[in-house]
Design a protein around this motif. Structure first.
Motif, PDB file in Angstrom:
ATOM      1  N   MET A 244     -18.794  33.828  78.766  1.00 47.44           N
ATOM      2  CA  MET A 244     -19.987  34.544  79.181  1.00 47.44           C
ATOM      3  C   MET A 244     -20.413  34.129  80.588  1.00 47.44           C
ATOM      4  O   MET A 244     -20.888  34.947  81.356  1.00 47.44           O
ATOM      5  CB  MET A 244     -21.111  34.262  78.171  1.00 47.44           C
ATOM      6  CG  MET A 244     -22.369  35.038  78.426  1.00 47.44           C
ATOM      7  SD  MET A 244     -22.068  36.769  78.097  1.00 47.44           S
ATOM      8  CE  MET A 244     -23.615  37.431  78.520  1.00 47.44           C
ATOM      9  N   GLY A 245     -20.210  32.851  80.945  1.00 47.69           N
ATOM     10  CA  GLY A 245     -20.598  32.358  82.264  1.00 47.69           C
ATOM     11  C   GLY A 245     -19.743  32.945  83.371  1.00 47.69           C
ATOM     12  O   GLY A 245     -20.213  33.183  84.477  1.00 47.69           O
ATOM     13  N   VAL A 246     -18.448  33.174  83.078  1.00 51.39           N
ATOM     14  CA  VAL A 246     -17.541  33.739  84.078  1.00 51.39           C
ATOM     15  C   VAL A 246     -17.924  35.178  84.379  1.00 51.39           C
ATOM     16  O   VAL A 246     -17.951  35.600  85.545  1.00 51.39           O
ATOM     17  CB  VAL A 246     -16.070  33.651  83.584  1.00 51.39           C
ATOM     18  CG1 VAL A 246     -15.145  34.337  84.553  1.00 51.39           C
ATOM     19  CG2 VAL A 246     -15.668  32.212  83.377  1.00 51.39           C
TER      20      VAL A 246
ATOM     21  N   PHE B 172     -20.387  39.150  87.958  1.00 51.78           N
ATOM     22  CA  PHE B 172     -21.409  40.175  88.111  1.00 51.78           C
ATOM     23  C   PHE B 172     -22.328  39.856  89.290  1.00 51.78           C
ATOM     24  O   PHE B 172     -22.653  40.734  90.095  1.00 51.78           O
ATOM     25  CB  PHE B 172     -22.226  40.313  86.816  1.00 51.78           C
ATOM     26  CG  PHE B 172     -23.329  41.306  86.912  1.00 51.78           C
ATOM     27  CD1 PHE B 172     -23.056  42.670  86.937  1.00 51.78           C
ATOM     28  CD2 PHE B 172     -24.652  40.888  86.986  1.00 51.78           C
ATOM     29  CE1 PHE B 172     -24.076  43.586  87.022  1.00 51.78           C
ATOM     30  CE2 PHE B 172     -25.682  41.805  87.077  1.00 51.78           C
ATOM     31  CZ  PHE B 172     -25.394  43.161  87.092  1.00 51.78           C
ATOM     32  N   ILE B 173     -22.728  38.604  89.436  1.00 53.24           N
ATOM     33  CA  ILE B 173     -23.605  38.198  90.540  1.00 53.24           C
ATOM     34  C   ILE B 173     -22.886  38.349  91.880  1.00 53.24           C
ATOM     35  O   ILE B 173     -23.463  38.833  92.854  1.00 53.24           O
ATOM     36  CB  ILE B 173     -24.109  36.751  90.330  1.00 53.24           C
ATOM     37  CG1 ILE B 173     -25.063  36.703  89.140  1.00 53.24           C
ATOM     38  CG2 ILE B 173     -24.778  36.218  91.595  1.00 53.24           C
ATOM     39  CD1 ILE B 173     -25.486  35.314  88.740  1.00 53.24           C
TER      40      ILE B 173
ATOM     41  N   VAL C 255     -24.170  40.850  94.766  1.00 53.97           N
ATOM     42  CA  VAL C 255     -24.473  40.366  96.119  1.00 53.97           C
ATOM     43  C   VAL C 255     -23.623  41.111  97.146  1.00 53.97           C
ATOM     44  O   VAL C 255     -24.119  41.519  98.207  1.00 53.97           O
ATOM     45  CB  VAL C 255     -24.261  38.837  96.213  1.00 53.97           C
ATOM     46  CG1 VAL C 255     -24.303  38.355  97.659  1.00 53.97           C
ATOM     47  CG2 VAL C 255     -25.285  38.105  95.374  1.00 53.97           C
ATOM     48  N   TYR C 256     -22.353  41.331  96.856  1.00 57.63           N
ATOM     49  CA  TYR C 256     -21.451  42.042  97.772  1.00 57.63           C
ATOM     50  C   TYR C 256     -21.971  43.450  98.063  1.00 57.63           C
ATOM     51  O   TYR C 256     -22.084  43.856  99.220  1.00 57.63           O
ATOM     52  CB  TYR C 256     -20.044  42.084  97.184  1.00 57.63           C
ATOM     53  CG  TYR C 256     -19.086  42.948  97.956  1.00 57.63           C
ATOM     54  CD1 TYR C 256     -18.576  42.542  99.183  1.00 57.63           C
ATOM     55  CD2 TYR C 256     -18.698  44.196  97.464  1.00 57.63           C
ATOM     56  CE1 TYR C 256     -17.703  43.336  99.894  1.00 57.63           C
ATOM     57  CE2 TYR C 256     -17.825  44.998  98.172  1.00 57.63           C
ATOM     58  CZ  TYR C 256     -17.328  44.566  99.383  1.00 57.63           C
ATOM     59  OH  TYR C 256     -16.469  45.364 100.085  1.00 57.63           O
ATOM     60  N   TYR C 257     -22.291  44.202  97.007  1.00 54.71           N
ATOM     61  CA  TYR C 257     -22.777  45.563  97.209  1.00 54.71           C
ATOM     62  C   TYR C 257     -24.172  45.575  97.821  1.00 54.71           C
ATOM     63  O   TYR C 257     -24.516  46.488  98.576  1.00 54.71           O
ATOM     64  CB  TYR C 257     -22.742  46.348  95.894  1.00 54.71           C
ATOM     65  CG  TYR C 257     -21.356  46.841  95.579  1.00 54.71           C
ATOM     66  CD1 TYR C 257     -20.766  47.839  96.341  1.00 54.71           C
ATOM     67  CD2 TYR C 257     -20.621  46.301  94.522  1.00 54.71           C
ATOM     68  CE1 TYR C 257     -19.492  48.284  96.067  1.00 54.71           C
ATOM     69  CE2 TYR C 257     -19.347  46.737  94.241  1.00 54.71           C
ATOM     70  CZ  TYR C 257     -18.781  47.737  95.010  1.00 54.71           C
ATOM     71  OH  TYR C 257     -17.522  48.180  94.746  1.00 54.71           O
ATOM     72  N   GLY C 258     -24.973  44.571  97.541  1.00 48.74           N
ATOM     73  CA  GLY C 258     -26.289  44.470  98.173  1.00 48.74           C
ATOM     74  C   GLY C 258     -26.175  44.269  99.677  1.00 48.74           C
ATOM     75  O   GLY C 258     -26.893  44.899 100.451  1.00 48.74           O
ATOM     76  N   ILE C 259     -25.271  43.400 100.074  1.00 45.11           N
ATOM     77  CA  ILE C 259     -25.053  43.165 101.509  1.00 45.11           C
ATOM     78  C   ILE C 259     -24.510  44.416 102.183  1.00 45.11           C
ATOM     79  O   ILE C 259     -24.927  44.764 103.290  1.00 45.11           O
ATOM     80  CB  ILE C 259     -24.121  41.948 101.713  1.00 45.11           C
ATOM     81  CG1 ILE C 259     -24.842  40.661 101.307  1.00 45.11           C
ATOM     82  CG2 ILE C 259     -23.653  41.855 103.165  1.00 45.11           C
ATOM     83  CD1 ILE C 259     -23.959  39.441 101.309  1.00 45.11           C
TER      84      ILE C 259
END
Length: 83
Positions: A1-3, A8-9, A13-17
């Motif tokens: 679940m952590g991976v 996802f994060i 972040v990539y698409y946000g930038i």
């Protein structure tokens, strides 16, 4: 679940930038080009000579004695063709 959460994060972040870059980049480039254009126009205004007549040529140069050095101390090299 952590991976999955980490991936996802990273994707978020990539698409946000990318999204913010598409909005901010054109504004920054426009400001940069306007500033460069203003500098060019300022330089051009400072160098315009409206008091000269059309076709008049004026050459301004700094007198330099380094260009008139003694040329007799130059060594000449003769090259020969090798067959």
């Amino acid at each position: 679940m952590g991976v999955i959460k980490t991936i996802f994060i990273i994707v978020l972040v990539y698409y946000g930038i990318r999204f913010i870059g598409r909005i901010v980049a054109p504004i920054l480039l426009k400001l940069l080009f306007n500033k460069a254009q203003q500098r060019f126009q300022d330089q051009n205004v400072n160098h315009s000579d409206s008091d000269r007549e059309k076709g008049e040529v004026r050459v301004e140069s700094k007198s330099s004695k380094s260009g008139t050095e003694n040329k007799s101390n130059v060594e000449y090299t003769d090259f020969e063709e090798v067959d």
